[in-house]
Design a protein around this motif. Structure first.
Motif, PDB file in Angstrom:
ATOM      1  N   THR A  74     -26.647 -20.946  86.867  1.00  0.00           N
ATOM      2  CA  THR A  74     -25.964 -19.926  85.499  1.00  0.00           C
ATOM      3  C   THR A  74     -24.770 -20.617  84.689  1.00  0.00           C
ATOM      4  N   THR A  75     -24.566 -20.599  84.040  1.00  0.00           N
ATOM      5  CA  THR A  75     -24.783 -22.289  83.278  1.00  0.00           C
ATOM      6  C   THR A  75     -23.515 -21.301  82.528  1.00  0.00           C
ATOM      7  N   PRO A  76     -22.473 -22.043  81.703  1.00  0.00           N
ATOM      8  CA  PRO A  76     -21.270 -21.454  80.842  1.00  0.00           C
ATOM      9  C   PRO A  76     -22.667 -20.823  79.184  1.00  0.00           C
ATOM     10  N   ASP A  77     -22.538 -21.812  79.253  1.00  0.00           N
ATOM     11  CA  ASP A  77     -24.062 -21.200  77.280  1.00  0.00           C
ATOM     12  C   ASP A  77     -24.869 -20.496  77.945  1.00  0.00           C
ATOM     13  N   LEU A  78     -24.977 -20.488  79.022  1.00  0.00           N
ATOM     14  CA  LEU A  78     -26.343 -19.690  79.295  1.00  0.00           C
ATOM     15  C   LEU A  78     -26.410 -18.084  79.861  1.00  0.00           C
ATOM     16  N   TYR A 111     -40.746 -18.701  71.745  1.00  0.00           N
ATOM     17  CA  TYR A 111     -40.632 -20.597  72.099  1.00  0.00           C
ATOM     18  C   TYR A 111     -39.075 -21.167  71.850  1.00  0.00           C
ATOM     19  N   ALA A 112     -38.269 -20.369  70.766  1.00  0.00           N
ATOM     20  CA  ALA A 112     -37.030 -20.521  70.786  1.00  0.00           C
ATOM     21  C   ALA A 112     -36.687 -20.477  71.920  1.00  0.00           C
ATOM     22  N   ARG A 113     -36.417 -19.730  72.437  1.00  0.00           N
ATOM     23  CA  ARG A 113     -35.653 -18.766  73.565  1.00  0.00           C
ATOM     24  C   ARG A 113     -36.044 -19.603  74.812  1.00  0.00           C
ATOM     25  N   VAL A 114     -36.881 -20.517  75.002  1.00  0.00           N
ATOM     26  CA  VAL A 114     -37.742 -21.029  75.976  1.00  0.00           C
ATOM     27  C   VAL A 114     -36.618 -22.151  75.861  1.00  0.00           C
ATOM     28  N   VAL A 115     -36.756 -22.568  74.936  1.00  0.00           N
ATOM     29  CA  VAL A 115     -36.416 -24.196  74.333  1.00  0.00           C
ATOM     30  C   VAL A 115     -35.266 -24.540  75.019  1.00  0.00           C
ATOM     31  N   ARG A 116     -34.212 -23.549  74.880  1.00  0.00           N
ATOM     32  CA  ARG A 116     -33.010 -23.524  74.694  1.00  0.00           C
ATOM     33  C   ARG A 116     -32.749 -23.285  76.440  1.00  0.00           C
ATOM     34  N   ILE A 117     -33.319 -22.606  77.267  1.00  0.00           N
ATOM     35  CA  ILE A 117     -33.042 -22.702  78.588  1.00  0.00           C
ATOM     36  C   ILE A 117     -33.607 -23.411  78.925  1.00  0.00           C
ATOM     37  N   VAL A 118     -34.815 -23.822  78.298  1.00  0.00           N
ATOM     38  CA  VAL A 118     -34.729 -25.155  79.020  1.00  0.00           C
ATOM     39  C   VAL A 118     -33.767 -26.536  79.302  1.00  0.00           C
ATOM     40  N   ALA A 119     -32.774 -26.421  77.767  1.00  0.00           N
ATOM     41  CA  ALA A 119     -32.390 -27.858  78.170  1.00  0.00           C
ATOM     42  C   ALA A 119     -31.613 -27.143  78.759  1.00  0.00           C
ATOM     43  N   GLY A 120     -31.175 -26.484  78.784  1.00  0.00           N
ATOM     44  CA  GLY A 120     -29.845 -25.902  79.518  1.00  0.00           C
ATOM     45  C   GLY A 120     -29.702 -25.927  81.283  1.00  0.00           C
ATOM     46  N   THR A 137     -32.659 -27.298  82.567  1.00  0.00           N
ATOM     47  CA  THR A 137     -34.108 -28.603  83.229  1.00  0.00           C
ATOM     48  C   THR A 137     -32.987 -29.564  84.846  1.00  0.00           C
ATOM     49  N   HIS A 138     -32.050 -29.723  84.283  1.00  0.00           N
ATOM     50  CA  HIS A 138     -31.343 -30.832  85.212  1.00  0.00           C
ATOM     51  C   HIS A 138     -31.363 -30.076  86.905  1.00  0.00           C
ATOM     52  N   ALA A 139     -31.466 -28.476  87.002  1.00  0.00           N
ATOM     53  CA  ALA A 139     -31.011 -27.555  88.862  1.00  0.00           C
ATOM     54  C   ALA A 139     -32.469 -27.328  88.858  1.00  0.00           C
ATOM     55  N   LEU A 140     -32.995 -27.625  88.062  1.00  0.00           N
ATOM     56  CA  LEU A 140     -34.644 -27.537  88.558  1.00  0.00           C
ATOM     57  C   LEU A 140     -35.661 -28.071  89.486  1.00  0.00           C
ATOM     58  N   ARG A 163     -40.147 -27.826  86.973  1.00  0.00           N
ATOM     59  CA  ARG A 163     -39.779 -29.106  85.598  1.00  0.00           C
ATOM     60  C   ARG A 163     -40.903 -28.704  85.152  1.00  0.00           C
ATOM     61  N   GLY A 164     -42.115 -29.835  85.940  1.00  0.00           N
ATOM     62  CA  GLY A 164     -43.587 -29.928  85.045  1.00  0.00           C
ATOM     63  C   GLY A 164     -44.110 -28.943  85.136  1.00  0.00           C
ATOM     64  N   TRP A 165     -43.428 -27.390  85.411  1.00  0.00           N
ATOM     65  CA  TRP A 165     -44.277 -25.877  84.966  1.00  0.00           C
ATOM     66  C   TRP A 165     -43.700 -25.586  83.119  1.00  0.00           C
ATOM     67  N   LEU A 166     -42.260 -25.495  83.340  1.00  0.00           N
ATOM     68  CA  LEU A 166     -42.231 -25.338  81.906  1.00  0.00           C
ATOM     69  C   LEU A 166     -42.140 -26.768  81.109  1.00  0.00           C
ATOM     70  N   ALA A 167     -42.506 -27.932  81.401  1.00  0.00           N
ATOM     71  CA  ALA A 167     -43.302 -29.043  80.705  1.00  0.00           C
ATOM     72  C   ALA A 167     -44.501 -28.431  79.749  1.00  0.00           C
ATOM     73  N   LEU A 168     -44.967 -27.777  80.494  1.00  0.00           N
ATOM     74  CA  LEU A 168     -46.649 -27.211  80.356  1.00  0.00           C
ATOM     75  C   LEU A 168     -45.797 -25.962  79.001  1.00  0.00           C
ATOM     76  N   ILE A 169     -45.156 -25.457  79.839  1.00  0.00           N
ATOM     77  CA  ILE A 169     -44.368 -24.158  78.454  1.00  0.00           C
ATOM     78  C   ILE A 169     -44.636 -24.670  77.081  1.00  0.00           C
ATOM     79  N   LEU A 170     -43.475 -25.455  77.521  1.00  0.00           N
ATOM     80  CA  LEU A 170     -43.042 -25.836  76.013  1.00  0.00           C
ATOM     81  C   LEU A 170     -44.265 -26.670  75.139  1.00  0.00           C
ATOM     82  N   GLU A 171     -45.437 -27.078  76.210  1.00  0.00           N
ATOM     83  CA  GLU A 171     -46.699 -27.590  74.540  1.00  0.00           C
ATOM     84  C   GLU A 171     -46.912 -26.037  74.039  1.00  0.00           C
TER      85      GLU A 171
END
Ligand code: SAM
Ligand code: SF4
Length: 403
Positions: A16-20, A98-107, A109-112, A117-125
């Protein structure tokens, strides 16, 4: 994610983050799902390829082919909406996801964990270029996969043959775009290797093998053995399934079916369509309802299960009573049991089909939508009674299929 590993058990993390707000990441052995505040969800295979999403009331399924199917539920009696997106709509949807996932992952990723994180990096490819490369790879691997039975929607499809050896039923246009062809063992092996390269580790979520196209097991037994051996060598330990038309099914003996079982063939799907001779004769199908019943006995005696498909609405209003009665009688005569399936497929008629012309000549009036619904109910309930509740009876919507 380690390139050689997939998650072995299901886990859900909430960040949970304030932005997301609250983002849920659910990891299954082969599928990762991101839920954005439980309003939108996005799921991916373990190569990072999008499998589907729920967004703004729409349920989108992403095919391996690059096609995207939109389904929107409606309140009965309005029919559910199902349609393929145009190329432009599909590109827009991919960009949105893609844009939604980029934003979510950026917000978050530190907590995962490293694995997630590796799986999310594959998604962003998977940007638009990658999606288009995948589409071209698909097109050089497969001819369009026209249809498989609903219980095989998560199968790995192998086009051991292409097209339909008959291809002349009045209502069916699935394979009109191609000639029937049986692949050689070498060509099949190359095809399977292309399929493996296309899917990568995404192959892990494919639970069975469906042998395409329309009647793959019609191949003469000696050639069939060689082809099935290629499949076994390339993909050991996967159960196999296939369509077979009635006439093709009649060509093999019980011993030959029993041999197919030893290669892993578990169920064949046969379109009876109607148990009534007069209705069946409108279809220009090879075989007859009676041949279908006797052939099913032979297949089942070999330990192979069957999926029987009936068309709802065929024969229109005038032939409806005999279509229902004789179809149920045919099912009752087949001795179906627990591993077998019965599917009811509402007939989709295009104006230029042989069926439409024949029905018009004979003055056959199509069923109204409510009469069609009630025939589907009668066929479903009647099929359960006729088979003493043993096989599963389900609807088969050919417009819901996407590979
Ligand atoms: C690939 S086809 C048939 C498999 C096999 N070749 C046979 O004839 O038994 C699969 C099923 O899709 C269904 N189907 C084909 N065209 C259809 C249509 N226009 N409307 C509804 N169902 C259709 C039929 O029930 C058919 O048996
Ligand atoms: S219903 Fe089956 S046999 Fe008839 S044309 Fe379609 S795929 Fe071929």
């Amino acid at each position: 994610m380690d390139k050689h590993k997939t998650a072995t058990r299901a886990t859900t993390s909430v960040v949970t983050t304030p932005d997301l707000g609250s983002i849920y990441i659910n990891v299954q052995p082969w599928v990762l799902t991101i839920s954005d505040n439980l309003h939108a969800t996005f799921s991916f295979d373990c190569e990072g390829r999008t499998l589907g999403c729920f967004l703004d009331g729409g349920n989108y399924r992403f095919g391996l082919s690059g096609d995207i199917l939109l389904k929107i539920a409606a309140s009965p009696p309005a029919p559910k909406l199902r349609r393929l997106l145009s190329d432009a709509e599909a590109a827009r949807l991919r960009a949105t996801v893609y844009a939604r996932v980029v934003r979510i992952v950026a917000g978050i990723t530190h907590a995962l964990s490293d694995d997630v994180r590796g799986w999310l990096a594959l998604i962003l490819e998977w940007d638009e270029d990658r999606a288009l490369v995948n589409r071209r790879m698909f097109q050089s691997t497969y001819l369009p996969i026209s249809i498989v039975p609903p219980d095989q929607y998560r199968a790995l499809v192998l086009q051991m043959t292409e097209g339909c050896s008959w291809n002349r039923c009045t209502f069916c246009s699935f394979y009109r775009d191609r000639r029937f062809r049986i692949k050689s063992p070498a060509v099949l092996q190359h095809h399977i290797q292309q399929v493996k390269a296309l899917l990568g580790r995404g192959i892990g979520m494919r639970r069975s093998i469906f042998l395409g196209d329309a009647n793959a097991l019609i191949v003469p037994q000696q050639r069939l053995r060689e082809l099935l051996q290629v499949v076994r060598d390339e993909l050991p330990a996967q159960d196999m399934y296939a369509f077979l038309d009635i006439f093709g099914a009649e060509q093999k003996t019980t011993d030959e079916y029993a041999e197919l079982r030893t290669y892993g063939v578990r169920r064949v799907y046969i379109g009876l369509e109607s148990g009534d001779e007069a209705v069946f004769n409108l279809l220009n199908k090879p075989g007859s309802p009676q041949q279908c019943v006797t052939t099913i006995e032979r297949i089942k005696a070999a330990g192979i299960q069957v999926g029987i498909i009936l068309l709802a609405g065929v024969g229109g209003a005038s032939l409806a009573p005999q279509h229902v009665a004789q179809s149920l009688a045919a099912l009752a005569a087949m001795g179906l049991d627990a591993g077998d399936l019965v599917y009811i497929s509402p007939l989709i008629v295009s104006d230029d089909s042989g069926y439409a012309h024949r029905a018009h000549e004979l003055g056959i009036v199509p069923l109204s939508p409510s009469a069609l619904d009630s025939q589907m109910d009668d066929l479903k309930a009647g099929a359960r009674t006729a088979t003493q509740g043993h096989p599963r009876v389900a609807l088969y919507h050919i417009e819901e299929w996407l590979y």
